[in-house]
Design an enzyme around this catalytic site. Structure first.
Site, PDB file in Angstrom:
ATOM      1  N   THR A 222      21.819  38.662  39.350  1.00  0.00           N
ATOM      2  CA  THR A 222      20.441  38.556  40.604  1.00  0.00           C
ATOM      3  C   THR A 222      20.496  40.299  39.967  1.00  0.00           C
ATOM      4  O   THR A 222      19.476  40.859  41.040  1.00  0.00           O
ATOM      5  CB  THR A 222      21.625  37.800  41.473  1.00  0.00           C
ATOM      6  OG1 THR A 222      22.778  38.315  41.626  1.00  0.00           O
ATOM      7  CG2 THR A 222      20.912  36.619  41.815  1.00  0.00           C
ATOM      8  N   ASP A 223      21.469  40.867  39.693  1.00  0.00           N
ATOM      9  CA  ASP A 223      21.494  42.409  39.448  1.00  0.00           C
ATOM     10  C   ASP A 223      20.665  43.001  39.389  1.00  0.00           C
ATOM     11  O   ASP A 223      19.582  43.889  39.739  1.00  0.00           O
ATOM     12  CB  ASP A 223      23.121  43.023  39.859  1.00  0.00           C
ATOM     13  CG  ASP A 223      23.147  42.653  37.994  1.00  0.00           C
ATOM     14  OD1 ASP A 223      22.607  42.122  37.477  1.00  0.00           O
ATOM     15  OD2 ASP A 223      24.195  43.201  37.830  1.00  0.00           O
TER      16      ASP A 223
ATOM     17  N   SER B 260      37.742  49.413  35.022  1.00  0.00           N
ATOM     18  CA  SER B 260      36.547  50.310  33.988  1.00  0.00           C
ATOM     19  C   SER B 260      36.176  51.070  35.144  1.00  0.00           C
ATOM     20  O   SER B 260      36.491  52.320  35.505  1.00  0.00           O
ATOM     21  CB  SER B 260      35.782  50.517  33.290  1.00  0.00           C
ATOM     22  OG  SER B 260      34.631  49.540  33.776  1.00  0.00           O
TER      23      SER B 260
ATOM     24  N   ASP C 169      30.167  47.664  40.279  1.00  0.00           N
ATOM     25  CA  ASP C 169      32.120  47.379  39.974  1.00  0.00           C
ATOM     26  C   ASP C 169      32.127  48.880  40.832  1.00  0.00           C
ATOM     27  O   ASP C 169      32.925  48.478  42.100  1.00  0.00           O
ATOM     28  CB  ASP C 169      32.407  47.589  38.737  1.00  0.00           C
ATOM     29  CG  ASP C 169      31.596  45.632  38.311  1.00  0.00           C
ATOM     30  OD1 ASP C 169      30.838  44.781  38.905  1.00  0.00           O
ATOM     31  OD2 ASP C 169      31.680  46.018  36.529  1.00  0.00           O
TER      32      ASP C 169
ATOM     33  N   LEU D  69      37.646  42.029  36.026  1.00  0.00           N
ATOM     34  CA  LEU D  69      38.185  42.730  37.013  1.00  0.00           C
ATOM     35  C   LEU D  69      37.827  43.825  37.205  1.00  0.00           C
ATOM     36  O   LEU D  69      38.195  44.658  38.037  1.00  0.00           O
ATOM     37  CB  LEU D  69      39.675  41.876  37.328  1.00  0.00           C
ATOM     38  CG  LEU D  69      39.834  40.632  36.835  1.00  0.00           C
ATOM     39  CD1 LEU D  69      41.323  40.459  37.688  1.00  0.00           C
ATOM     40  CD2 LEU D  69      38.999  39.787  38.805  1.00  0.00           C
ATOM     41  N   SER D  70      37.199  44.565  36.125  1.00  0.00           N
ATOM     42  CA  SER D  70      36.510  45.672  36.182  1.00  0.00           C
ATOM     43  C   SER D  70      37.579  46.869  36.672  1.00  0.00           C
ATOM     44  O   SER D  70      37.468  47.563  37.115  1.00  0.00           O
ATOM     45  CB  SER D  70      35.710  45.440  37.645  1.00  0.00           C
ATOM     46  OG  SER D  70      34.346  47.013  36.898  1.00  0.00           O
TER      47      SER D  70
ATOM     48  N   GLU E 102      24.728  36.389  40.856  1.00  0.00           N
ATOM     49  CA  GLU E 102      25.263  36.708  39.133  1.00  0.00           C
ATOM     50  C   GLU E 102      23.547  36.516  38.457  1.00  0.00           C
ATOM     51  O   GLU E 102      23.455  35.253  38.606  1.00  0.00           O
ATOM     52  CB  GLU E 102      25.886  34.616  38.582  1.00  0.00           C
ATOM     53  CG  GLU E 102      26.804  35.524  37.878  1.00  0.00           C
ATOM     54  CD  GLU E 102      28.164  36.217  38.598  1.00  0.00           C
ATOM     55  OE1 GLU E 102      27.960  38.104  38.148  1.00  0.00           O
ATOM     56  OE2 GLU E 102      28.792  36.222  38.637  1.00  0.00           O
TER      57      GLU E 102
HETATM   58  P1  ADP Z   1      37.302  45.556  32.541  1.00  0.00           P
HETATM   59  O1  ADP Z   1      36.204  44.516  31.947  1.00  0.00           O
HETATM   60  O2  ADP Z   1      38.455  45.390  32.231  1.00  0.00           O
HETATM   61  O3  ADP Z   1      36.283  46.667  32.728  1.00  0.00           O
HETATM   62  P2  ADP Z   1      36.132  47.441  30.151  1.00  0.00           P
HETATM   63  O4  ADP Z   1      36.218  47.445  28.182  1.00  0.00           O
HETATM   64  O5  ADP Z   1      34.501  47.611  30.895  1.00  0.00           O
HETATM   65  O6  ADP Z   1      36.895  46.264  30.768  1.00  0.00           O
HETATM   66  O7  ADP Z   1      36.979  48.755  30.151  1.00  0.00           O
HETATM   67  C1  ADP Z   1      38.583  48.839  29.865  1.00  0.00           C
HETATM   68  C2  ADP Z   1      38.492  50.411  29.365  1.00  0.00           C
HETATM   69  O8  ADP Z   1      38.974  51.059  30.883  1.00  0.00           O
HETATM   70  C3  ADP Z   1      39.800  50.011  28.859  1.00  0.00           C
HETATM   71  O9  ADP Z   1      39.468  50.218  27.942  1.00  0.00           O
HETATM   72  C4  ADP Z   1      40.099  51.479  29.045  1.00  0.00           C
HETATM   73  O10 ADP Z   1      39.967  52.719  28.630  1.00  0.00           O
HETATM   74  C5  ADP Z   1      39.880  51.948  30.432  1.00  0.00           C
HETATM   75  N1  ADP Z   1      40.923  51.858  31.694  1.00  0.00           N
HETATM   76  C6  ADP Z   1      41.163  50.601  31.719  1.00  0.00           C
HETATM   77  N2  ADP Z   1      42.739  50.451  32.387  1.00  0.00           N
HETATM   78  C7  ADP Z   1      43.110  51.371  32.426  1.00  0.00           C
HETATM   79  C8  ADP Z   1      44.714  51.111  32.546  1.00  0.00           C
HETATM   80  N3  ADP Z   1      45.738  51.380  33.067  1.00  0.00           N
HETATM   81  N4  ADP Z   1      44.768  53.310  31.837  1.00  0.00           N
HETATM   82  C9  ADP Z   1      44.193  53.795  31.012  1.00  0.00           C
HETATM   83  N5  ADP Z   1      42.410  53.213  30.450  1.00  0.00           N
HETATM   84  C10 ADP Z   1      42.317  52.108  31.062  1.00  0.00           C
HETATM   85 MG    MG Z   2      34.375  47.513  33.258  1.00  0.00          MG
END
Ligand code: ADP
Ligand code: MG
Length: 393
Positions: free
Chosen positions: A44-45, A136, A180, A133-134, A42
């Site tokens: 470290t990246d 995005s 990620d 849990l990423s 953690e």
């Molecule tokens: P995380 O830590 O979960 O990656 P982020 O804020 O980086 O959180 O990313 C979340 C964003 O990714 C959401 O606000 C949305 O824009 C997109 N996203 C994630 N899951 C979905 C989904 N099931 N449907 C549509 N968009 C999603």
């Molecule tokens: Mg994210």
């Protein structure tokens, strides 16, 4: 968000049905791309160091079929929303933030010389949003793999992860690291992935079958996480600058051994000294955890997770009351080898290594103790290492 315990096969057939209903034709490909959790390594990246994530058994499912008009028709099932863009010239959407992951990925693949065709695309996920849990990265990697599959194009998976990272930087405006996207693209079932953040070399490391990985969300997010993160980064840069007077060859804290740090730590004022100590010892703990897992020694791996938490709490100072309470609750629960905060800190989640046969009792005990200590409900995810992105049909 689709029901989080629904079997994969059922989610796939629901997505197929939905696709047929909405587009009037069958999906040609179905892609599955996982979320992730970092076992150890953690902060470290950005110090050119090591991380050890796993891909988890929660994922984005994406269905797609080719279009011949260079348009992308995109449906986010979980948000009940749609978007449309020209695949040859994707711009950022000002109104639909969620669509920028797909738009950005399409743009970055083409920037790398890959011709994409238009597509009807629909996706749904059971990776919780914003839970650490990423979700995005899972969306980006699913999008990239889907665009490539539908366009009959191939790409190296590490390069694909880099394109996804750049999409998140430029289209979502999030200056994330590479971990990620990398693990979502390159994860392997029952394995963690040792990633060298300096040169992106990597190696799969077996996680013994007898272990489960449990992620527990404290339910707390701290607003100061972003500003403190920037402070930590600049403190690490300062540590490197100060140590260079004695160690001129170093470029990052990655280049400093524990012995060298002990020898020269008088050059560093507090708290820079403790920040450097966390990073240097954490890199070593990642390598030691790899050795422990390869030897099947879960007790040793667990001890290293606990040492990581103490270092993040005392030297890096990125823990919180709730994270400490969650780790203590885990260590008091049955079957726990070790536990620590995961992610940048100041709230968010812990990760615990737990004996498979004890996992039900572990979860019950963890949630109960956490509630007694903090008055809050923990959200708990039991997972194991899953494969990276791939076609499911
Ligand atoms: P995380 O830590 O979960 O990656 P982020 O804020 O980086 O959180 O990313 C979340 C964003 O990714 C959401 O606000 C949305 O824009 C997109 N996203 C994630 N899951 C979905 C989904 N099931 N449907 C549509 N968009 C999603
Ligand atoms: Mg994210």
């Amino acid at each position: 968000m689709s029901n989080q315990t629904e079997p994969l096969s059922q989610r796939i057939s629901r997505l197929r049905d939905h696709f047929l209903q909405r587009f009037g034709r069958k999906a040609e490909v179905i892609v599955r791309a996982p979320g992730r959790v970092n076992l150890i390594g953690e902060h470290t990246d950005y110090n050119d160091g090591f991380v050890l994530p796993i891909a988890i058994d929660r994922n984005v499912l994406l269905a797609a079929a080719r279009r011949d008009d260079h348009r992308v028709h995109l449906v986010a099932v979980d948000l009940d929303d749609e978007d449309e863009f020209d695949v040859t010239a994707p711009t950022r959407s000002e109104t639909k933030a969620w669509a920028n992951y797909h738009r950005g990925v399409a743009a970055m693949l083409q920037q790398r010389g890959i011709d994409l065709t238009g597509a009807d695309v629909m996706f749904s996920s059971n990776v919780p949003i914003g839970a650490g849990l990423s979700s995005s990265a899972a969306v980006e990697v699913a999008a990239a793999f889907g665009f490539l599959a539908i366009s009959d194009q191939e790409m190296d998976r590490a390069q694909m992860a880099l394109a996804c990272q750049q999409a998140e930087h430029e289209y979502a405006g999030v200056p994330c690291g590479i971990m990620d996207q990398f693990i979502s693209a390159l994860g392997r079932a029952d394995s963690a992935l040792l990633l060298d953040c300096r040169d992106l070399s990597y190696r799969h490391v077996p996680v013994p079958e007898s272990a489960r990985i449990v992620v527990a969300d404290t339910g707390v997010r701290r607003a100061l996480a972003g500003s403190e993160y920037r402070v930590r980064r600049s403190q690490c840069e300062e540590a490197v600058r100060l140590l260079q007077s004695a160690l001129p060859g170093i470029r990052a804290l990655r280049d400093v051994s524990e012995a060298e740090l002990q020898q020269y730590e008088h050059l560093l004022p507090d708290p820079i000294r403790r920040r450097a100590r966390h990073v240097v010892t954490e890199n070593q703990r990642v390598l030691d955890t790899v050795a422990a897992l390869e030897a099947g020694d879960l007790r040793r791996a667990g001890e290293l997770l606990i040492a990581s938490h103490h270092s993040l709490r005392d030297d890096y100072e990125v823990s919180s009351t709730e994270l400490d309470a969650m780790v203590e609750a885990a260590l008091a629960a049955p079957g726990c080898f070790g536990s620590r905060l995961t992610g940048a800190g100041f709230g968010g989640c812990t990760v615990s290594l737990v004996a498979n046969e004890a996992v039900k009792d572990f979860v019950r005990s963890l949630a109960q103790t956490y509630r007694e200590r903090t008055g809050r409900d923990a959200t708990v995810y039991v997972t194991r290492a899953a494969d990276g992105v791939g076609l499911v049909a």
